[in-house]
Design a protein around this motif. Structure first.
Motif, PDB file in Angstrom:
ATOM      1  N   PHE A 337       0.802  -1.217   0.000  1.00 11.69           N
ATOM      2  CA  PHE A 337       0.000   0.000   0.000  1.00 11.69           C
ATOM      3  C   PHE A 337       0.845   1.280   0.000  1.00 11.69           C
ATOM      4  O   PHE A 337       0.320   2.370   0.251  1.00 11.69           O
ATOM      5  N   LEU A 338       2.124   1.152  -0.285  1.00 17.03           N
ATOM      6  CA  LEU A 338       3.038   2.289  -0.203  1.00 17.03           C
ATOM      7  C   LEU A 338       2.533   3.502  -0.981  1.00 17.03           C
ATOM      8  O   LEU A 338       2.435   4.613  -0.452  1.00 17.03           O
ATOM      9  N   PHE A 339       2.215   3.315  -2.251  1.00 21.36           N
ATOM     10  CA  PHE A 339       1.838   4.462  -3.086  1.00 21.36           C
ATOM     11  C   PHE A 339       0.363   4.856  -2.925  1.00 21.36           C
ATOM     12  O   PHE A 339      -0.035   5.935  -3.377  1.00 21.36           O
ATOM     13  N   LEU A 340      -0.436   4.022  -2.263  1.00 22.50           N
ATOM     14  CA  LEU A 340      -1.785   4.449  -1.910  1.00 22.50           C
ATOM     15  C   LEU A 340      -1.718   5.545  -0.859  1.00 22.50           C
ATOM     16  O   LEU A 340      -2.469   6.535  -0.924  1.00 22.50           O
ATOM     17  N   TYR A 341      -0.798   5.398   0.109  1.00 22.21           N
ATOM     18  CA  TYR A 341      -0.575   6.460   1.099  1.00 22.21           C
ATOM     19  C   TYR A 341      -0.115   7.745   0.407  1.00 22.21           C
ATOM     20  O   TYR A 341      -0.545   8.850   0.771  1.00 22.21           O
ATOM     21  N   SER A 342       0.747   7.602  -0.595  1.00 21.10           N
ATOM     22  CA  SER A 342       1.217   8.780  -1.331  1.00 21.10           C
ATOM     23  C   SER A 342       0.053   9.512  -1.989  1.00 21.10           C
ATOM     24  O   SER A 342      -0.015  10.752  -1.970  1.00 21.10           O
ATOM     25  N   ALA A 343      -0.864   8.745  -2.585  1.00 25.20           N
ATOM     26  CA  ALA A 343      -2.013   9.356  -3.247  1.00 25.20           C
ATOM     27  C   ALA A 343      -2.889  10.114  -2.253  1.00 25.20           C
ATOM     28  O   ALA A 343      -3.418  11.192  -2.565  1.00 25.20           O
ATOM     29  N   LEU A 344      -3.042   9.585  -1.060  1.00 25.32           N
ATOM     30  CA  LEU A 344      -3.854  10.254  -0.046  1.00 25.32           C
ATOM     31  C   LEU A 344      -3.222  11.589   0.377  1.00 25.32           C
ATOM     32  O   LEU A 344      -3.928  12.592   0.557  1.00 25.32           O
ATOM     33  N   PHE A 345      -1.910  11.611   0.511  1.00 28.38           N
ATOM     34  CA  PHE A 345      -1.238  12.855   0.903  1.00 28.38           C
ATOM     35  C   PHE A 345      -1.308  13.903  -0.198  1.00 28.38           C
ATOM     36  O   PHE A 345      -1.508  15.096   0.078  1.00 28.38           O
ATOM     37  N   SER A 346      -1.146  13.498  -1.452  1.00 25.23           N
ATOM     38  CA  SER A 346      -1.232  14.479  -2.544  1.00 25.23           C
ATOM     39  C   SER A 346      -2.660  14.994  -2.686  1.00 25.23           C
ATOM     40  O   SER A 346      -2.879  16.145  -3.088  1.00 25.23           O
ATOM     41  N   LEU A 347      -3.641  14.163  -2.329  1.00 17.87           N
ATOM     42  CA  LEU A 347      -5.027  14.616  -2.347  1.00 17.87           C
ATOM     43  C   LEU A 347      -5.259  15.696  -1.284  1.00 17.87           C
ATOM     44  O   LEU A 347      -5.969  16.683  -1.527  1.00 17.87           O
ATOM     45  N   LEU A 348      -4.660  15.529  -0.120  1.00 14.84           N
ATOM     46  CA  LEU A 348      -4.728  16.561   0.917  1.00 14.84           C
ATOM     47  C   LEU A 348      -4.100  17.866   0.425  1.00 14.84           C
ATOM     48  O   LEU A 348      -4.599  18.964   0.698  1.00 14.84           O
ATOM     49  N   SER A 349      -2.992  17.743  -0.304  1.00 18.02           N
ATOM     50  CA  SER A 349      -2.332  18.912  -0.878  1.00 18.02           C
ATOM     51  C   SER A 349      -3.263  19.642  -1.838  1.00 18.02           C
ATOM     52  O   SER A 349      -3.346  20.873  -1.843  1.00 18.02           O
ATOM     53  N   PHE A 350      -3.986  18.870  -2.631  1.00 22.11           N
ATOM     54  CA  PHE A 350      -4.922  19.451  -3.609  1.00 22.11           C
ATOM     55  C   PHE A 350      -6.038  20.213  -2.913  1.00 22.11           C
ATOM     56  O   PHE A 350      -6.375  21.342  -3.290  1.00 22.11           O
ATOM     57  N   PHE A 351      -6.612  19.621  -1.875  1.00 22.58           N
ATOM     58  CA  PHE A 351      -7.706  20.274  -1.154  1.00 22.58           C
ATOM     59  C   PHE A 351      -7.248  21.572  -0.485  1.00 22.58           C
ATOM     60  O   PHE A 351      -7.994  22.560  -0.444  1.00 22.58           O
ATOM     61  N   ALA A 352      -6.031  21.591   0.039  1.00 20.77           N
ATOM     62  CA  ALA A 352      -5.517  22.779   0.738  1.00 20.77           C
ATOM     63  C   ALA A 352      -5.442  23.986  -0.189  1.00 20.77           C
ATOM     64  O   ALA A 352      -5.630  25.136   0.242  1.00 20.77           O
ATOM     65  N   LEU A 353      -5.207  23.745  -1.465  1.00 21.85           N
ATOM     66  CA  LEU A 353      -5.066  24.847  -2.422  1.00 21.85           C
ATOM     67  C   LEU A 353      -6.346  25.655  -2.590  1.00 21.85           C
ATOM     68  O   LEU A 353      -6.301  26.821  -2.984  1.00 21.85           O
ATOM     69  N   TYR A 354      -7.486  25.067  -2.299  1.00 27.50           N
ATOM     70  CA  TYR A 354      -8.754  25.771  -2.464  1.00 27.50           C
ATOM     71  C   TYR A 354      -9.070  26.725  -1.318  1.00 27.50           C
ATOM     72  O   TYR A 354     -10.081  27.424  -1.345  1.00 27.50           O
ATOM     73  N   PHE A 355      -8.204  26.762  -0.328  1.00 23.51           N
ATOM     74  CA  PHE A 355      -8.388  27.693   0.796  1.00 23.51           C
ATOM     75  C   PHE A 355      -7.450  28.894   0.700  1.00 23.51           C
ATOM     76  O   PHE A 355      -7.416  29.731   1.595  1.00 23.51           O
TER      77      PHE A 355
END
Length: 359
Positions: A337-355
């Motif tokens: 699940f190594l890169f699944l965790y990576s995808a979750l973190f980059s998704l958090l990065s994406f959401f932060a940009l909308y603030f």
């Protein structure tokens, strides 16, 4: 002359980074280090990159003398790799001090690059760093017959880096004194800093364990080096042709790059042994690093008056703290699940940009 010296600096600096990122984890793994030990060793210099800029808020000034000192210590620490490589604690200390030096060198010269070259020439100069990274990934894969070969390459490349860094000093424009008196604030642009932070955490698996991950999924070390090189080739093409793109809304560009990076990590999780899909994910590196890095550097350049300190914190928060957490997390959760965790973190990065509030 500035363009040539800066391009040469980027070439050798990022070739050295290539040795460290691509081959050092493999070297450490081969001489008996566990994946968690490797994660700690690679995380410590990143943590130091995060801590170091705080010392420059009030107590220390990043000037030419400090820059020269960092270059000298870089050479000393590179030489000490020979004595410390096989001792976990000594190598850990050596890498921690290395992180301090590297937190000063690149941010100092990035301001010189953007100030003197502008958007278009900055990208074309920066692409030579990608060329150096790609070449070392191909060359060293063929010569890495024993661990210390990588250390030989690392030392020589750092010597050449220091030479061209010193040649660039005559082009440096010292920051105006009044700029340094303007308070530096994270809170004003906190969502932006959080996005940078989460984005770099997502890269922890890639920068620290991509080589091990791919070889354990049936792809040879030589083919993995081709994957690294292909990703960097795509990055080079982006850096060369990105100037027209950077004339558009930088924040929208950053959002797109983060979104497509999330797709990249998901594909690596779903198809770890598919060579075709892995090559496709490497092509996304043109956006998730090439275009993203340039857009972030230039966007940040417009936000703060104290530009050198801003660049220090950019590397500290992203490649420092974000890289530190990313290395630790990827070392701890290494597996299916190594890169699944990576995808979750980059998704958090994406959401932060909308603030982010408009400047």
């Amino acid at each position: 002359m500035l363009f040539f010296n800066l391009s040469a600096f980027y070439f050798f600096y990022f070739a050295a980074v290539g040795v460290y990122v691509i081959f050092l984890p493999k070297v450490l793994h081969d001489i008996g280090y566990s994946t968690f030990d490797i994660g700690i060793i690679l995380a410590i210099p990143l943590l130091m990159k995060f801590i170091t800029p705080f010392m420059f808020l009030k107590y220390i000034k990043l000037d030419k003398n400090m820059f020269k000192t960092a270059l000298a210590i870089l050479l000393i620490l590179s030489s000490l790799f020979y004595l410390t490589l096989e001792n976990f604690y000594l190598f850990l200390i050596n890498n921690a001090l290395l992180g301090v030096c590297l937190s000063l060198i690149l941010p100092y010269l990035e301001v010189t690059a953007v100030s003197n070259l502008g958007k278009e020439k900055y990208g074309k100069s920066r692409l030579f760093g990608s060329i150096g990274f790609a070449i070392i990934s191909l060359v060293l894969a063929k010569f890495l017959t024993q661990p210390y070969v990588a250390i030989h390459f690392y030392l020589v490349l750092n010597i050449l880096t220091v030479i061209f860094a010193l040649l660039l000093l005559k082009f440096d424009m010292e920051q105006k004194e009044e700029d340094t008196k303007i308070p530096f604030s994270f809170l004003k642009f906190l969502p932006f800093w959080l996005s940078l932070f989460f984005m770099q955490i997502s890269f922890g698996a890639f920068y620290n364990f991509f080589t091990i991950y791919e070889t354990q999924n049936g792809i040879s070390l030589e083919m993995t080096s081709y994957l690294w090189s292909f990703g960097v080739l795509c990055e080079i093409l982006m850096l060369y042709f990105q100037a027209p793109l950077l004339k558009n809304n930088l924040l929208n560009i950053i959002k797109f790059c983060v979104a497509i990076t999330t797709l990249r990590w998901l594909l690596l999780y779903l198809y770890p042994d598919s060579l075709g899909i892995t090559f496709f994910t490497q092509s996304i590196h043109a956006f998730s690093f090439g275009l993203y890095h340039s857009a972030v550097i230039i966007y940040l350049f417009t936000l703060y008056e104290n530009k050198k300190l801003a660049q220090q914190f950019m590397y500290g928060v992203t490649y420092g703290l974000g890289g530190f957490i990313g290395a630790l997390v990827s070392g701890a959760v290494y597996g299916e699940f190594l890169f699944l965790y990576s995808a979750l973190f980059s998704l958090l990065s994406f959401f932060a940009l909308y603030f982010i509030k408009k400047v």
